[in-house]
Scaffold this active site. Sequence first.
Site, PDB file in Angstrom:
ATOM      1  N   ARG A 197      58.533  52.013  46.602  1.00  0.00           N
ATOM      2  CA  ARG A 197      58.346  50.741  45.902  1.00  0.00           C
ATOM      3  C   ARG A 197      57.580  50.911  44.594  1.00  0.00           C
ATOM      4  NH1 ARG A 197      59.798  46.562  49.404  1.00  0.00           N
ATOM      5  NH2 ARG A 197      59.340  46.865  51.612  1.00  0.00           N
ATOM      6  N   ASP A 242      64.742  40.227  44.353  1.00  0.00           N
ATOM      7  CA  ASP A 242      64.884  41.574  43.807  1.00  0.00           C
ATOM      8  C   ASP A 242      66.353  41.947  43.609  1.00  0.00           C
ATOM      9  OD1 ASP A 242      65.351  41.626  46.553  1.00  0.00           O
ATOM     10  OD2 ASP A 242      64.077  43.360  46.960  1.00  0.00           O
TER      11      ASP A 242
END
Length: 181
Positions: free
Chosen positions: A165, A100
């Site tokens: 998220r 990420d």
Amino acid sequence: MLHQDIAEILITEEQLQTRARELGADISAAYADRAPLLIAVLKGSVMFMADLMRELQVPHAIDFLATSSYGAATESTGVVRILKDLDDPIEGRDVLIVEDIIDSGNTLDYLRTLLLARNPASLRIVTLLSKPARREVDVPVDWVGFEIPDKFVIGYGLDYDERYRNLPYIGVLKPSVYGGE
Ligand code: IMP
Ligand code: MG
């Protein structure tokens, strides 16, 4: 509402989708006639992995591993632990680590060494985000989605204390959310 905690949207949903498409094309070209194994680093990489793999034109397998996270801290401790290892051996496989974000570089540096010791045919790295200003360890990265400034970001898989998220964009939290001014 989650959105009220966001100070600024750094990367929009549309920019993320466009970049996933571009990276998918580049990575497909790099693995022409190969069948890479994509390894996503949990949990922050799940959205990026899901979007990226839909853009790949080559056959591929996926696996996941988890390292210790910062918990509720916004700074790296430099200490990395494996919380969940891969399901299968990677010897002889063309491995692509899907991350990420690279911050200090400690996590990727550790993972790279760990996976190289298992003798993959090749090992490459794609990261959605990179904060070059924060780098402590130099890690060779093959593809970077976006270089971003030294700010703690959330959304599109990235969390602060397991929240945010699900946001479809990359945003910056208001300092008040984590006890700042
Ligand atoms: P590094 O080891 O310092 O490079 O940190 C990498 C990991 O820290 C990433 O995989 C993320 O899980 C987490 N991380 C680093 N910066 C951020 C951020 O700005 N927001 C959310 N998570 C982050
Ligand atoms: Mg995290």
